[in-house]
Design a protein around this motif. Structure first.
Motif, mmCIF file in Angstrom:
data_model
loop_
_atom_site.group_PDB
_atom_site.id
_atom_site.type_symbol
_atom_site.label_atom_id
_atom_site.label_comp_id
_atom_site.label_asym_id
_atom_site.label_seq_id
_atom_site.Cartn_x
_atom_site.Cartn_y
_atom_site.Cartn_z
ATOM 1 N N TYR A 21 0.856 -1.196 0.000
ATOM 2 C CA TYR A 21 0.000 0.000 0.000
ATOM 3 C C TYR A 21 0.884 1.236 0.000
ATOM 4 C CZ TYR A 21 0.800 0.160 5.096
ATOM 5 O OH TYR A 21 1.368 0.203 6.336
ATOM 6 N N ASN A 22 0.281 2.374 -0.359
ATOM 7 C CA ASN A 22 0.969 3.660 -0.397
ATOM 8 C C ASN A 22 0.244 4.671 0.477
ATOM 9 O OD1 ASN A 22 2.835 2.698 -2.295
ATOM 10 N ND2 ASN A 22 1.527 3.312 -4.026
ATOM 11 N N ILE A 23 1.017 5.546 1.089
ATOM 12 C CA ILE A 23 0.459 6.667 1.844
ATOM 13 C C ILE A 23 1.195 7.932 1.401
ATOM 14 C CG2 ILE A 23 0.102 7.712 4.113
ATOM 15 C CD1 ILE A 23 0.060 4.930 5.315
ATOM 16 N N LYS A 24 0.463 8.865 0.821
ATOM 17 C CA LYS A 24 1.043 10.139 0.386
ATOM 18 C C LYS A 24 0.641 11.232 1.368
ATOM 19 C CE LYS A 24 1.184 13.499 -3.379
ATOM 20 N NZ LYS A 24 0.628 13.900 -4.697
ATOM 21 N N ILE A 25 1.633 12.003 1.824
ATOM 22 C CA ILE A 25 1.365 13.130 2.720
ATOM 23 C C ILE A 25 1.065 14.352 1.855
ATOM 24 C CG2 ILE A 25 2.212 14.516 4.630
ATOM 25 C CD1 ILE A 25 1.873 11.540 5.277
ATOM 26 N N ASP A 26 -0.204 14.693 1.751
ATOM 27 C CA ASP A 26 -0.585 15.837 0.919
ATOM 28 C C ASP A 26 -0.298 17.166 1.609
ATOM 29 O OD1 ASP A 26 -1.662 14.159 -1.148
ATOM 30 O OD2 ASP A 26 -3.414 13.823 0.123
ATOM 31 N N LYS A 27 -0.632 17.233 2.896
ATOM 32 C CA LYS A 27 -0.451 18.495 3.618
ATOM 33 C C LYS A 27 -0.408 18.213 5.110
ATOM 34 C CE LYS A 27 -2.569 23.058 4.268
ATOM 35 N NZ LYS A 27 -3.748 23.921 3.963
ATOM 36 N N GLU A 71 -4.424 7.498 0.798
ATOM 37 C CA GLU A 71 -4.049 6.100 1.011
ATOM 38 C C GLU A 71 -4.563 5.234 -0.136
ATOM 39 O OE1 GLU A 71 -6.550 3.674 3.612
ATOM 40 O OE2 GLU A 71 -7.280 5.568 4.490
ATOM 41 N N GLN A 72 -3.786 4.216 -0.470
ATOM 42 C CA GLN A 72 -4.205 3.302 -1.532
ATOM 43 C C GLN A 72 -3.575 1.939 -1.311
ATOM 44 O OE1 GLN A 72 -3.104 4.406 -5.537
ATOM 45 N NE2 GLN A 72 -4.602 3.015 -6.457
ATOM 46 N N VAL A 73 -4.429 0.926 -1.173
ATOM 47 C CA VAL A 73 -3.983 -0.456 -1.125
ATOM 48 C C VAL A 73 -3.932 -0.983 -2.550
ATOM 49 C CG1 VAL A 73 -4.478 -2.766 -0.222
ATOM 50 C CG2 VAL A 73 -5.022 -0.742 1.147
ATOM 51 N N GLN A 74 -2.937 -1.816 -2.827
ATOM 52 C CA GLN A 74 -2.764 -2.334 -4.187
ATOM 53 C C GLN A 74 -4.045 -3.005 -4.677
ATOM 54 O OE1 GLN A 74 0.064 -5.590 -4.743
ATOM 55 N NE2 GLN A 74 0.850 -4.546 -6.554
ATOM 56 N N GLY A 75 -4.491 -2.585 -5.861
ATOM 57 C CA GLY A 75 -5.686 -3.154 -6.446
ATOM 58 C C GLY A 75 -6.966 -2.473 -6.034
ATOM 59 N N LYS A 76 -6.867 -1.427 -5.195
ATOM 60 C CA LYS A 76 -8.063 -0.732 -4.743
ATOM 61 C C LYS A 76 -7.966 0.750 -5.090
ATOM 62 C CE LYS A 76 -9.065 -3.881 -0.915
ATOM 63 N NZ LYS A 76 -9.362 -4.009 0.544
ATOM 64 N N THR A 77 -9.090 1.446 -4.974
ATOM 65 C CA THR A 77 -9.140 2.864 -5.321
ATOM 66 C C THR A 77 -8.531 3.709 -4.207
ATOM 67 O OG1 THR A 77 -11.186 2.449 -6.544
ATOM 68 C CG2 THR A 77 -10.675 4.742 -6.011
ATOM 69 N N ALA A 78 -7.782 4.733 -4.596
ATOM 70 C CA ALA A 78 -7.186 5.645 -3.612
ATOM 71 C C ALA A 78 -8.267 6.497 -2.976
ATOM 72 C CB ALA A 78 -6.142 6.531 -4.295
ATOM 73 N N LYS A 79 -8.062 6.829 -1.716
ATOM 74 C CA LYS A 79 -9.009 7.696 -1.008
ATOM 75 C C LYS A 79 -8.264 8.611 -0.060
ATOM 76 C CE LYS A 79 -10.060 4.247 2.569
ATOM 77 N NZ LYS A 79 -11.146 3.522 3.265
ATOM 78 N N SER A 80 -8.865 9.774 0.157
ATOM 79 C CA SER A 80 -8.261 10.784 1.030
ATOM 80 C C SER A 80 -8.798 10.624 2.444
ATOM 81 C CB SER A 80 -8.560 12.189 0.510
ATOM 82 O OG SER A 80 -8.009 12.369 -0.777
ATOM 83 N N THR A 81 -7.931 10.860 3.407
ATOM 84 C CA THR A 81 -8.322 10.774 4.816
ATOM 85 C C THR A 81 -7.420 11.689 5.629
ATOM 86 O OG1 THR A 81 -8.753 9.248 6.656
ATOM 87 C CG2 THR A 81 -6.802 8.834 5.323
ATOM 88 N N LYS A 82 -7.644 11.704 6.922
ATOM 89 C CA LYS A 82 -6.853 12.549 7.812
ATOM 90 C C LYS A 82 -6.170 11.674 8.858
ATOM 91 C CE LYS A 82 -9.814 16.581 7.202
ATOM 92 N NZ LYS A 82 -8.844 17.297 6.358
ATOM 93 N N LEU A 83 -4.959 12.057 9.197
ATOM 94 C CA LEU A 83 -4.170 11.340 10.197
ATOM 95 C C LEU A 83 -3.872 12.289 11.340
ATOM 96 C CD1 LEU A 83 -2.608 8.754 10.959
ATOM 97 C CD2 LEU A 83 -0.659 9.658 9.691
ATOM 98 N N ARG A 84 -4.277 11.883 12.549
ATOM 99 C CA ARG A 84 -4.107 12.735 13.730
ATOM 100 C C ARG A 84 -3.359 11.980 14.810
ATOM 101 N NH1 ARG A 84 -9.459 13.807 12.057
ATOM 102 N NH2 ARG A 84 -9.850 16.001 11.559
ATOM 103 N N VAL A 85 -2.905 12.740 15.811
ATOM 104 C CA VAL A 85 -2.250 12.139 16.970
ATOM 105 C C VAL A 85 -3.266 11.293 17.733
ATOM 106 C CG1 VAL A 85 -1.022 12.617 19.117
ATOM 107 C CG2 VAL A 85 -0.632 14.059 17.107
ATOM 108 N N ASN A 86 -2.853 10.080 18.112
ATOM 109 C CA ASN A 86 -3.701 9.137 18.856
ATOM 110 C C ASN A 86 -4.929 8.694 18.076
ATOM 111 O OD1 ASN A 86 -1.985 9.272 21.124
ATOM 112 N ND2 ASN A 86 -3.069 11.056 21.919
ATOM 113 N N ASP A 87 -4.911 8.888 16.774
ATOM 114 C CA ASP A 87 -5.998 8.414 15.916
ATOM 115 C C ASP A 87 -5.364 7.747 14.693
ATOM 116 O OD1 ASP A 87 -8.396 7.910 14.711
ATOM 117 O OD2 ASP A 87 -8.780 9.993 14.106
#
Length: 456
Positions: A158-164, A189-205
């Motif tokens: 899988y891939n994780i791109k830091i947009d901002k 985020e995108q798992v191989q073979g699946k569609t990429a989707k945007s999400t948020k990454l926070r502390v303790n989450d």
């Protein structure tokens, strides 16, 4: 078995009186009940002389009826019962033993699952700059700690791109000025073979992806620089993470340019997000956000030792064999040196001796990611819940025995009630008292008791 020898035993005796010369009616003969768990009643329950009181009826109950009624009452209350002639024994609280068993089995289960999960799990760390992408493979990790049974095939692609990356700091309270309030990374985020989707990454989450949990651990600044060598060619162009040194994010980093000609270049830099001058002329940062960003660089030339086959940290520059060309002179040194480079975003500085130039393009934020994979988490949670349930059951479910015995004497029918606690049971006395009252009420006899505790 004598009740007087049992610890924490309770006895309550009540009498039913029949008119003189009249025998009590007899019910059908009683055999042993089907519940074998209860112990036989004590053969002798010591009773002090008690006054016999008339029950108000000619023949309210026989011994057989009294014992049968007591057995039915105890069974409705959840006791296992067994009849022995003129007495009934009852026991309850087996759930407490079950709770103890569940507690110890679950505790063993936690230890086993944690061991297995540690063998097949792994943890890894990676620093990712805004705009860059992290791929879940061994080569992408800055550090990686596998379990004993880990295989490369356990890594889900899988891939994780830091947009901002966005950081909020306190700006109103003077005593807490610059204190971090919130960190947030917008990622794709995108798992191989699946569609990429945007999400948020926070502390303790953490981000759940590919069977792993991705945590946001830290952040800092990465300086974007372009280095041209003495021939005018771009020898280095990248965003280099600088490590924070204090709460205002004064950051230290190293830039290595092994492809520069005619000689390799190395730089030790300090980045100040909100630069201000001290009384000595040195720079410092007084706020963690980029209000007045400045970059200072000490520049060295020579062999960086990257081709020696010895692992070297990207955050450390070995100065052995390097010549300073733009640096703060050491105390007592007579060698004249160019002053360290001081750059603001967009500025370019020329290196001495025609060795090239350095351009400070700007600054980006980086995040420190911690990737954690533990296949035993769900099982550990289940066993932990069972531990709590087993412990609560063992603590709050009482284990007790009670007996009801009918004794036919010259002065009438006497009923004796006794209880024995298996451990601490503060409600035992009340339970035996309630049993006696309810039983006598069912038989239609007024309650008259000689009631006392019997200790060992």
């Amino acid at each position: 078995m004598v009740l007087g020898r049992l610890p924490a035993a309770l006895r309550l005796a009540d009498r039913l009186h029949h008119p003189a010369g009249e025998a009590p009616p007899r019910g059908p003969a009683l055999g042993a009940a089907e519940d074998p768990g209860a112990a036989d009643a004590p053969r002798r329950i010591p009773v002090a002389p008690a006054e016999a009181r008339p029950c108000g009826r000619k023949a309210p109950a026989s011994a057989e009826i009294a014992i049968s009624t007591a057995r039915a009452q105890l069974r409705r209350a959840g006791y296992r019962t067994k009849v022995y002639g003129d007495s009934v024994s009852a026991e309850r609280g087996y759930l407490r033993e079950t709770g103890n068993l569940v507690f110890h089995i679950a505790l063993l289960g936690v230890l086993i699952t944690v061991g297995i999960g540690g063998g097949f799990g792994y943890t890894g760390q990676r620093v990712v700059v805004e705009g860059q992408t992290f791929s879940n493979n061994l080569g992408s990790y800055d550090s990686f700690n596998p379990g004993r049974f880990f295989r490369d095939t356990n890594l889900v692609p899988y891939n994780i791109k830091i947009d901002k990356f966005t950081a909020k700091y306190e700006t109103k309270i003077a005593d807490a000025l610059g204190t971090p309030i919130d960190y947030q990374a917008d990622v794709t985020e995108q798992v191989q073979g699946k569609t990429a989707k945007s999400t948020k990454l926070r502390v303790n989450d953490p981000l759940e992806i590919g069977g792993t949990q991705v945590y946001l651990l830290g952040n800092g600044y990465a300086v974007d620089v372009t280095v041209r060598d003495g021939q005018g060619n771009i020898a280095f162009k990248d965003s280099v993470p600088f490590l924070p040194q204090d709460s205002n994010l004064t950051s230290l980093g190293v830039i290595k340019v092994p492809d520069a000609l005619p000689t390799q270049l190395g730089m030790i830099g300090f980045f100040y997000p909100s630069a201000t001058s001290l009384g000595t002329g040195a720079l410092t940062s007084n706020y963690p956000d980029t209000i007045n960003p400045k970059l200072t660089l000490d520049v060295y030339s020579g062999n960086l030792g990257l081709n020696d086959g010895v692992p070297r940290s990207v955050y450390n520059l070995d100065l052995d064999g390097l010549k300073p060309i733009a640096s703060t002179p050491k105390a007592g040194s007579a060698q004249p040196l160019e002053a360290p480079l001081v750059l603001k975003p967009g500025q370019t500085a020329t290196l001495p001796d025609g060795l090239g130039s350095v351009q400070f393009n700007g600054v980006k934020r980086f995040v420190s990611l911690d990737v954690h994979h533990d296949p035993s988490q769900v099982y550990v949670l289940v066993f932990a819940i069972l531990i709590v349930l087993g412990l609560l059951t063992g603590l709050f479910v009482p284990r007790r025995r009670v007996w009801v015995k009918a004794v036919q004497g010259d002065d009438g029918l006497r009923l004796e009630y006794a209880g024995l606690a298996r451990g601490e049971d503060p409600t035992l006395e009340r339970a035996v008292d309630d049993l006696a009252k309810k039983h006598l009420s069912t038989l239609g006899s007024p309650v008259s008791s000689d009631r006392r505790k019997v200790s060992s």
